[in-house]
Design a protein around this motif. Structure first.
Motif, mmCIF file in Angstrom:
data_model
loop_
_atom_site.group_PDB
_atom_site.id
_atom_site.type_symbol
_atom_site.label_atom_id
_atom_site.label_comp_id
_atom_site.label_asym_id
_atom_site.label_seq_id
_atom_site.Cartn_x
_atom_site.Cartn_y
_atom_site.Cartn_z
ATOM 1 N N ASN A 343 1.024 -1.486 -0.150
ATOM 2 C CA ASN A 343 -0.191 0.025 -0.430
ATOM 3 C C ASN A 343 0.807 1.302 -0.018
ATOM 4 O O ASN A 343 0.521 2.179 -0.682
ATOM 5 C CB ASN A 343 -1.150 -0.085 1.591
ATOM 6 N N ALA A 344 2.043 1.526 0.597
ATOM 7 C CA ALA A 344 3.035 3.195 0.854
ATOM 8 C C ALA A 344 3.512 2.735 -0.705
ATOM 9 O O ALA A 344 3.552 4.021 -1.229
ATOM 10 C CB ALA A 344 4.144 2.396 2.123
ATOM 11 N N VAL A 345 4.048 1.634 -0.815
ATOM 12 C CA VAL A 345 4.579 1.590 -2.846
ATOM 13 C C VAL A 345 3.880 2.568 -3.259
ATOM 14 O O VAL A 345 3.935 3.753 -4.518
ATOM 15 C CB VAL A 345 4.880 0.560 -2.940
ATOM 16 N N GLU A 346 2.461 2.069 -3.027
ATOM 17 C CA GLU A 346 1.583 2.448 -4.599
ATOM 18 C C GLU A 346 0.650 3.684 -3.873
ATOM 19 O O GLU A 346 1.022 4.968 -5.013
ATOM 20 C CB GLU A 346 0.359 1.727 -4.113
ATOM 21 N N TYR A 347 0.646 4.815 -2.708
ATOM 22 C CA TYR A 347 0.794 5.966 -2.383
ATOM 23 C C TYR A 347 2.054 6.653 -2.962
ATOM 24 O O TYR A 347 1.730 7.681 -3.546
ATOM 25 C CB TYR A 347 0.841 5.769 -0.699
#
Length: 746
Positions: A343-347
């Motif tokens: 999720n962090a990478v996506e954001y």
């Protein structure tokens, strides 16, 4: 009747002329000049001043990653000037020199203020009878303040204070004078005058709410110059109570929260940012940024879930599109704290792709992605992200501690990526070299078919986009830079595509009549006239030709040997980097084991087995460690490595041997000084295995690099210097190698 009309006209003219005088203290004169000053000269001056303020506001870009300046304007302190002025008036005498320069809005405001004083001042008997002249002087001081002419600004403001002590704007004038003194580094004087003003207000309640806000804001500016942080906090809090000036009050509250955060008073910071985020009077940019700062100051606990939910709600609000880069980034940080890596990478990627963005914001997103890749042991990818950070950072922030740390970290990754690329490239070439002719043809034909298919799909997409745009009677909808218009040639991209397609089909044709036949005639002249072929030769793109790739395969034995040697050196260096710098036992052992198993590579077997022994020992793989330990002890019993294994706590360098090493180093150095570089290089290669534990190792490595620089290519020279600078960074030799590398990079 005519006579009466003439008398009436004459009376009106006489009254107007009489009222225009500035020496008569009559009601008519005072009213005339007061109204003319207010609604003509001063009105135009104030409008110009407001335009100047708006221009400053549009140009000023806040960096919310740093503590904001209290006043949203940046002055260049190196260009402060002290032009001459007439004592007592505050007007300088340099106006003639400035006539050739275009007037700014503040210059126009100053011009109007000067005109108001010169044309409408009614100083009779030492008393100013025009009640608007004090406003003209205040406007004059403010205009000079914003053009960074603080000394004449103070002079104009002092004139008001000394000559109009009961003026309606006397408190505003004192506040502006204090601000000008702060800019002139007279912050102590500014604090004294503002303290008197604030104390007077406590007793008499003489200041309006907006004046009180301005006074406390100016006081905070002064104390910020003296580094009295507690006083800054006090006055910022007082200045943001009433919220009369919404912009400045919100700014002061935001800075107050930033200061609390810097002092690690997170509870206070959260309270301030929460209050600001919920204040509807505050401008949107401060409310959104306050929510982001609230997230920064929230611990990774249950509270972070609520803050993340708040950020997601802000992201969904289309009115916040210009803040998406920061909102996405902070959401990514919160997800990272909750160990939601995907999720962090996506954001973080969404933050980079946000339409409204800036390079400094991007450096943080790239840095986070680099950290994630590094923690996953994806070092090549991490180095790419760190390269992006360094590519986006401007000179203004180039020496930040964070950037310097990234640069140091990326230095090792850059060397690693180079060696990884060498291994990957050389392995691919050697794999093709090992193929049979038929296998090579099949391999490259498959690649050519793939390239053709991709090019055709790209060409079809371009045509579809062109046709889609034409179907609406307008230009092609290809990109944002295409020119408007219905005609084909109004679209830059379709024209460019057309040129490429024309050359693909027809080749390079001269601009002349019968251009279709020009190539054909040339062909018919060169060919046998008996042939009746009228087909035109079609130029074939070299990337579609099988021979293009087959001819590029190395066939000479020395070239193939060089590829293998470079690959082996890269594998050894990778093993060392993973072992020493990144402490990654798995990747270090993988590279060493592969090199050890390469047939015909025996030069570094001793060193490789010793390194593998160390790697497996540190990782508690006793069986594998003992295997490589036994190889060193049985096959190389007299080596330094064997001696280290047998007697790990005994110092190896004896006094006599130290002298021998030093003497031999001096001999090789003399050979180098005699310009016999290749001979010195051979002697170093022979001598190196004997000095594994000498303090001369860094110097010998540097001498070897210098020899390589004299007798080999620059790339080899740089590689040797990088090895010295990385392996012996804390020695004089390592620092010297780093210095040479910097000179080569210029």
């Amino acid at each position: 009747m005519k006579k009466l009309s003439k008398i009436l006209v004459f009376s009106i003219v006489f009254a107007i002329v009489y009222s225009c005088g500035t020496r008569k203290n009559t009601f008519v004169n005072r009213s005339f000049h007061s109204l003319t000053t207010k609604y003509n000269v001063l009105f135009n001056g104030e409008q110009a001043f407001l335009k100047g303020l708006k221009e400053i506001e549009e140009k000023h870009q806040d960096n919310f990653w740093k503590r904001l300046p209290i006043e949203p304007i940046t002055f260049n302190e190196n260009t402060i000037e002290a032009p001459s002025f007439r004592p007592g008036t505050g007007f300088d005498d340099s106006e003639e020199e400035e006539e050739s320069k275009p007037l700014s809005h503040f210059d126009k405001a100053e011009e109007k203020a000067v005109k108001a004083v010169q044309k409408h001042s009614m100083n009779i008997g030492g008393i100013e009878r025009n009640g608007k002249i004090d406003e003209a002087y205040l406007l004059l001081g403010k205009a000079r303040y914003y053009t960074q002419r603080f000394i004449p600004a103070v002079e104009a403001l002092n004139y008001v204070i000394s000559n109009y002590p009961k003026a309606s704007l006397i408190y505003d004038t004192k506040i502006w004078r204090a601000k000008a003194n702060v800019r002139l580094d007279n912050e102590k004087l500014a604090i004294e005058t503002l303290n008197l003003l604030i104390e007077l207000d406590k007793n008499e309640k003489s200041l309006t709410d907006i004046q009180r806000e301005r006074a406390h804001t100016a006081m905070a500016m002064a104390y910020e110059k003296t580094d009295t942080i507690q006083k800054v906090i006090e006055h910022l809090a007082l200045s943001s109570r009433t919220f009369k000036n919404k912009e400045q009050s919100a700014r002061n509250m935001f800075i107050l929260g930033q200061i609390y955060s810097e002092l690690d008073r997170r509870d206070s910071a959260r309270m301030v940012f929460q209050k600001l985020a919920d204040t509807r009077k505050a401008p949107r940019k401060y409310r959104i940024r306050a929510s982001i700062e609230l997230a920064k100051n929230t611990e990774n606990d249950s509270a972070s879930v609520l803050v993340l939910s708040r950020l997601k709600k802000l992201i969904r609000n289309t009115d916040n599109r210009k803040f998406l880069n920061s909102l996405y980034y902070q959401a990514g940080v919160l997800e990272l704290g909750r160990n939601k890596i995907d999720n962090a990478v996506e954001y973080f990627n969404k933050s980079l792709k946000a339409k409204t963005n800036n390079d400094y914001q991007k450096t943080y997103a790239y840095e986070q992605l680099g950290k994630i890749a590094f923690d996953k042991q994806e070092y090549v990818l991490a180095g790419t992200y760190y390269d992006s950070v360094l590519g986006k950072v401007s000179k203004e922030f180039d020496q930040e501690k964070r950037i310097r740390r990234i640069r140091r970290k990326n230095k090792g990754l850059t060397t690693l990526r180079k060696h990884e690329e060498t291994v990957k490239t050389n392995d691919s070439i050697l794999k093709i070299v090992a193929m049979s002719i038929d296998e090579r043809k099949a391999f490259f034909q498959e690649y050519i078919d793939k390239v053709k298919k991709e090019d055709e799909e790209r060409r079809q997409q371009l045509l579809n986009a062109q046709n889609f745009g034409s179907s609406f009677g307008g230009p092609s909808l290809i990109g944002n830079n295409a020119k408007g218009g219905k005609w084909y040639f109004y679209n830059d991209q379709t024209v460019a595509f057309g040129k490429v397609e024309f050359q693909r089909v027809w080749g390079n044709r001269p601009l002349e009549d019968n251009w279709r036949l020009s190539e054909k005639e040339t062909i018919l002249i060169d060919e046998d006239p008996t042939e009746d072929s009228e087909e035109e030769e079609e130029l074939v793109n070299p990337k579609y030709e099988l021979t293009t790739y087959l001819d590029a395969i190395p066939t000479k034995e020395e070239d193939i040997t060089k590829l293998k040697e470079d690959r082996n050196v890269a594998l050894y260096q990778l093993g060392l980097i993973y072992k020493e710098q990144f402490k990654n036992a798995a990747l270090a052992s993988a590279n060493f084991e592969r090199l050890l198993n390469i047939e015909g590579h025996k030069e570094s077997d001793l060193a490789i087995n010793y390194h593998l022994y160390q790697v497996y020992s540190d990782a508690n793989y006793e069986e594998k460690a003992n295997k490589h330990k036994n190889i060193v002890l049985t096959q190389y019993p007299d080596s330094k490595f064997a001696q280290i294994i047998r007697e790990p706590n005994v110092k190896l360098v004896e006094e006599k041997k130290t002298d021998e090493v030093l003497n031999r180093y001096k001999e090789i150095y003399i050979i180098y000084k005699l310009n016999k570089f290749e001979e010195a290089l051979v002697e170093i290669d022979k001598f190196e295995p004997r000095v594994k534990n000498s303090n001369l190792i860094p110097k010998l490595a540097l001498l070897k690099a210098l020899c390589i620089g004299k007798c080999k290519d620059q790339d080899s020279y740089k590689e040797a210097l990088e090895f010295v600078s990385l392996s012996y960074a804390n020695t004089d030799a390592g620092k010297k190698a780093e210095e040479i590398l910097k000179q080569l990079s210029k």
